[in-house]
Design a protein around this motif. Sequence first.
Motif, short mmCIF file in Angstrom:
data_model
loop_
_atom_site.label_atom_id
_atom_site.label_comp_id
_atom_site.label_asym_id
_atom_site.label_seq_id
_atom_site.Cartn_x
_atom_site.Cartn_y
_atom_site.Cartn_z
N TYR A 124 6.60 -48.84 51.92
CA TYR A 124 5.27 -49.42 52.20
C TYR A 124 5.38 -50.92 52.45
O TYR A 124 4.85 -51.43 53.43
CB TYR A 124 4.31 -49.16 51.04
CG TYR A 124 3.60 -47.83 51.14
CD1 TYR A 124 2.57 -47.64 52.06
CD2 TYR A 124 3.94 -46.77 50.32
CE1 TYR A 124 1.92 -46.43 52.17
CE2 TYR A 124 3.30 -45.55 50.42
CZ TYR A 124 2.28 -45.39 51.35
OH TYR A 124 1.64 -44.19 51.45
N LYS A 125 6.08 -51.61 51.56
CA LYS A 125 6.17 -53.07 51.65
C LYS A 125 6.93 -53.53 52.89
O LYS A 125 6.49 -54.44 53.59
CB LYS A 125 6.85 -53.61 50.38
CG LYS A 125 6.84 -55.11 50.29
CD LYS A 125 7.42 -55.58 48.97
CE LYS A 125 7.39 -57.08 48.87
NZ LYS A 125 7.91 -57.55 47.59
N HIS A 135 7.57 -47.45 47.32
CA HIS A 135 7.16 -48.87 47.32
C HIS A 135 7.86 -49.71 48.38
O HIS A 135 7.19 -50.40 49.16
CB HIS A 135 7.40 -49.50 45.95
CG HIS A 135 6.34 -49.18 44.96
ND1 HIS A 135 6.25 -49.81 43.77
CD2 HIS A 135 5.33 -48.29 44.98
CE1 HIS A 135 5.24 -49.33 43.08
NE2 HIS A 135 4.66 -48.40 43.81
N GLU A 157 -3.08 -50.54 43.13
CA GLU A 157 -2.13 -50.59 44.26
C GLU A 157 -1.97 -52.01 44.78
O GLU A 157 -0.89 -52.40 45.20
CB GLU A 157 -2.62 -49.66 45.37
CG GLU A 157 -2.59 -48.20 44.96
CD GLU A 157 -3.50 -47.31 45.79
OE1 GLU A 157 -3.31 -46.09 45.71
OE2 GLU A 157 -4.38 -47.83 46.49
N LEU A 195 -1.05 -44.87 46.13
CA LEU A 195 0.14 -44.93 45.27
C LEU A 195 -0.15 -44.52 43.83
O LEU A 195 0.70 -43.95 43.16
CB LEU A 195 0.73 -46.34 45.28
CG LEU A 195 1.19 -46.87 46.63
CD1 LEU A 195 1.53 -48.35 46.54
CD2 LEU A 195 2.37 -46.06 47.11
N GLU A 246 8.37 -43.72 42.92
CA GLU A 246 8.51 -45.18 43.02
C GLU A 246 9.27 -45.61 44.28
O GLU A 246 9.09 -46.72 44.76
CB GLU A 246 9.22 -45.72 41.78
CG GLU A 246 8.47 -45.47 40.50
CD GLU A 246 7.79 -46.70 39.94
OE1 GLU A 246 8.08 -47.80 40.42
OE2 GLU A 246 6.98 -46.54 39.03
#
Length: 152
Positions: free
Chosen positions: A133-134, A130, A150, A117, A127
């Motif tokens: 990924y989360k 994010h 990261e 990232l 951005e």
Amino acid sequence: MHEMECRVLSIQSHVVRGYVGNKSASFPLQVLGFEVDSINSVQFSNHTGYAHWKGQVLTADELHVLYEGLQLNNVNHYDYVLTGYTRDTSFLEMVVDIVQELKRQNPNLVYVCDPVLGDHGSMYVPENLHPVYKGKVVPVADIITPNQFEAE
């Protein structure tokens, strides 16, 4: 004695100059005895830490077409999936779909995610990656290898 072949699907960046992503991962894995199938998430002149870089970003549709080719030939059987740099949310979501399918085929498959990232306080990627990924990548990953920036 015949050893079992360990096969890795590596979905990462490729750069013309330098050694990151697939260019840095494939050879060491091959030296260790792994068979590596590489899909380049991007093809750039150099990594994005430089002031300037140019190149192409693989789309989710293009990734799907490549994976479909593997499926049609029944060669989409892996022990490991390794992912790294990407710049596109739909591409990343397609990666998750592929990993989930591969895990259904092989419940012992190990998914190693290097999120790539950013570093040293600055982002390498948009951005909007994010939340993907989360919410989607982390839940399916078996191993995550973030750097300090990261992880925070």
